[in-house]
Enzyme design. Structure first.
Site, PDB file in Angstrom:
ATOM      1  N   GLU A  70      27.960 -36.212 -28.502  1.00  0.00           N
ATOM      2  CA  GLU A  70      28.749 -36.623 -29.670  1.00  0.00           C
ATOM      3  C   GLU A  70      28.624 -35.566 -30.761  1.00  0.00           C
ATOM      4  O   GLU A  70      27.555 -34.983 -30.948  1.00  0.00           O
ATOM      5  CB  GLU A  70      28.262 -37.980 -30.173  1.00  0.00           C
ATOM      6  CG  GLU A  70      28.466 -39.094 -29.145  1.00  0.00           C
ATOM      7  CD  GLU A  70      27.988 -40.458 -29.639  1.00  0.00           C
ATOM      8  OE1 GLU A  70      27.485 -40.550 -30.788  1.00  0.00           O
ATOM      9  OE2 GLU A  70      28.122 -41.436 -28.887  1.00  0.00           O
ATOM     10  N   ALA A  85      27.800 -50.143 -34.390  1.00  0.00           N
ATOM     11  CA  ALA A  85      26.918 -50.640 -35.452  1.00  0.00           C
ATOM     12  C   ALA A  85      27.519 -50.448 -36.840  1.00  0.00           C
ATOM     13  O   ALA A  85      26.855 -50.681 -37.845  1.00  0.00           O
ATOM     14  CB  ALA A  85      25.566 -49.934 -35.382  1.00  0.00           C
ATOM     15  N   ASP A 114      32.617 -46.913 -26.331  1.00  0.00           N
ATOM     16  CA  ASP A 114      32.278 -46.587 -27.719  1.00  0.00           C
ATOM     17  C   ASP A 114      31.270 -45.451 -27.823  1.00  0.00           C
ATOM     18  O   ASP A 114      31.095 -44.893 -28.896  1.00  0.00           O
ATOM     19  CB  ASP A 114      31.711 -47.836 -28.407  1.00  0.00           C
ATOM     20  CG  ASP A 114      31.343 -47.604 -29.865  1.00  0.00           C
ATOM     21  OD1 ASP A 114      32.205 -47.095 -30.608  1.00  0.00           O
ATOM     22  OD2 ASP A 114      30.195 -47.896 -30.259  1.00  0.00           O
ATOM     23  N   HIS A 123      31.802 -44.271 -31.435  1.00  0.00           N
ATOM     24  CA  HIS A 123      30.444 -44.782 -31.656  1.00  0.00           C
ATOM     25  C   HIS A 123      30.359 -45.567 -32.968  1.00  0.00           C
ATOM     26  O   HIS A 123      29.575 -45.252 -33.859  1.00  0.00           O
ATOM     27  CB  HIS A 123      29.422 -43.656 -31.658  1.00  0.00           C
ATOM     28  CG  HIS A 123      28.020 -44.136 -31.356  1.00  0.00           C
ATOM     29  ND1 HIS A 123      27.063 -43.326 -30.833  1.00  0.00           N
ATOM     30  CD2 HIS A 123      27.435 -45.354 -31.514  1.00  0.00           C
ATOM     31  CE1 HIS A 123      25.937 -44.003 -30.682  1.00  0.00           C
ATOM     32  NE2 HIS A 123      26.144 -45.249 -31.096  1.00  0.00           N
TER      33      HIS A 123
END
Length: 529
Positions: A259, A282, A254, A279
């Site tokens: 990024e 969360a 993930d 990502h």
């Protein structure tokens, strides 16, 4: 009004909380030079992982008091530079714990049962059951690297699958691991015995690149690897080679070292034995709202001058510890103020004694509060919970703590002894019902003072007329007396007078008070902070 810059929009509840007290600017992720141009006018900044708060940005931040990271990681923030400048860095280590935990397990199940690939085959109009035969989690061994908030929750849930949970984490105790049902092992043992390996460590110099070709070689053939922690923990090129060879059967990822992940940086782009996500560990509605609110609360606490449990560059405070020590922060800062007014010389050291319930918990944050109160009145630079100990160290102030079961006068007390080249002074405080603060001793005098406002401390001979003479001098200077009491000492024939007044005392009054026969000394004490 203080200003806060937020690098991208946050939950409505968090924004409304901050807008009650501050000017809030919702901006965008800025490059380093762009951020340097605007940061000087802000007292706080709230950011996510996309914006880097570098040393250059921090040095341009003339008014910055707090950096809020809406998430767990702080690898985009120059923590050392922030600490040197006395800027508090707060994060939200618990708000997205469950979201990250559940996503790691989702990745694990995906690479166990080939869910992304099976889904894609259906979307393409194929019915290919034989290609997607998976395995079961039952009776498999999962190695958890990092048994903290997320890792411990992962362990709990995987135990419900009847998996054996082993863990590598040099920062937890055997007792804690047993409570979690995790068998602590060294890293080589974990690598060699695990059918699954899941990563839950922060990115530090110690963990950067900790899973590379050498570590993969020590793993079981056919191991499955999950990384929902930080991208740079894993050497993705080495992992890609292991996936291609079959050494690693599958991987769920993930997080990425850089990024957003661009195609040219993605070594897994043609592989079918991976589950890749951008990502989103969360990214749940509950976690996003919780993260935003928690970071807003932390930023507000810093701007109020209060200690923050989630400050990553201050003394760590757990929730259990905070419940005990929270009521004492204010009185500790106030006795620091009192002690510096008593000092009369250059400080060489302080000794703090904690008794009662404080003897059973971690008190370092309270000692920091004392230092904050002690140093703030005499230094031009801001003193806060981040830099107070560093400033004391720079000035070669020795700091000692002791703890005893019971105080001399009351069960729960804090006693500060300040040592100077002109002698030492002592202040003892307590809390009644954990609410009402009282100063119960000044040096060897017993007193009963509320640590607020301004008052005069005057040791004097125990003889008639002393109170009247002091009152006459103050009245002649148009200074109103709010309170007055006399405390006895261990020395025969000597008392101390503590006179609370409604405003600061002009220095010209001190000689007039010292001229009163029998007055031995006069100190003006300021309790406010």
């Amino acid at each position: 009004m203080e200003k806060i810059y937020i690098t991208q929009d946050i939950a409505k509840e968090a924004k409304e909380l901050l807008e009650k007290e501050y000017t809030v600017v919702i901006g965008k992720n800025l490059a380093e030079d762009e951020l340097c141009e605007i940061i000087g006018e802000y007292d706080g900044i709230i950011t996510r992982s996309q914006t880097r708060i570098t040393k250059k940005v921090i040095e341009a931040a003339d008014n910055l008091k707090v950096i809020g990271r809406a998430g767990v990681g702080i690898d985009g923030i120059d923590l050392e530079a922030a600490t040197r400048r006395g800027i508090t860095v707060v994060n939200t280590p618990e708000s997205n714990t469950i979201a990250a935990c559940e996503h790691a397990i989702a990745l694990m199940l995906s690479v166990t049962r080939c869910i992304p690939q099976a889904h894609q085959s259906i979307q393409e109009g194929r019915w290919d059951r034989k290609s997607f035969t998976g395995i079961q989690l039952l009776d498999k061994t999962v190695g958890i690297i990092g048994v903290g908030r997320v890792g411990s929750n992962v362990a709990k849930r995987l135990q419900a699958f009847n998996m054996r949970t082993i863990g590598y984490d040099p920062y937890i105790t055997e007792e804690r691991a047993k409570e979690l049902g995790v068998e602590l092992v060294d890293l080589d043992t974990l690598l060699g015995e695990s059918d699954y390996i899941t990563l839950h460590t922060p990115l530090t110099e110690e963990t950067r690149g900790m899973i590379g070709a050498a570590e993969i070689a020590k793993m079981k053939d056919g191991v499955r690897l999950i990384n929902a922690a930080r991208g740079a923990i894993v050497d993705v090129k080495a992992l890609a080679e292991a996936l291609a060879s079959g050494k690693v059967a599958a991987a769920g990822i993930d997080v990425w070292a850089s990024e957003p992940l661009l195609p040219e940086n993605n070594p897994f782009i043609t592989m079918t034995n991976v589950a890749l996500t951008p990502h989103i560990g969360a990214s749940t509605k509950e976690a996003q709202a919780g993260v935003a609110t928690d970071v807003a609360l932390g930023v507000r606490q810093v701007l109020h001058g209060e200690p923050v449990a989630t400050a990553v560059n201050a003394s760590p405070i757990t929730k259990a510890m905070l419940r005990v020590i929270q009521p004492y922060f204010d009185v500790c800062e106030r006795i620091g103020h009192i002690a510096i007014d008593l000092a009369g010389g250059r400080i060489s050291g302080i000794a703090v004694e904690y008794t009662g319930e404080l003897a059973e918990t971690e008190t370092a944050p309270l000692t920091t509060a004392i230092l904050k109160g002690l140093l703030s009145p005499v230094l031009q630079q801001p003193v806060n919970f981040v830099n107070a100990r560093g400033i004391a160290k720079e000035r070669h102030i020795d700091i000692r703590e002791t703890k005893t079961a019971r105080g001399r006068y009351y069960t729960n007390t804090v006693t500060l002894t300040i040592e100077t080249n002109a002698g030492s002074h002592q202040v003892t405080a307590t809390l009644f019902d954990r609410k009402e603060a009282k100063i119960v001793a000044l040096d060897h005098f017993r007193v009963d003072l509320e640590p607020k406002g301004c008052f005069i401390v005057a040791p004097h001979e125990d003889k008639p007329g002393m109170i009247g003479q002091v009152a006459t001098v103050l009245g002649g200077a148009h200074i109103n007396i709010n309170s007055m009491q006399v405390g006895a000492s261990n020395a025969k024939g000597v008392n101390v007078m503590a006179v609370g007044v409604d405003k600061d005392i002009p220095t010209a009054i001190i000689p007039a008070l010292l001229n009163i026969e029998g007055i031995q000394d006069v100190k003006i004490i300021h309790c406010e902070h």
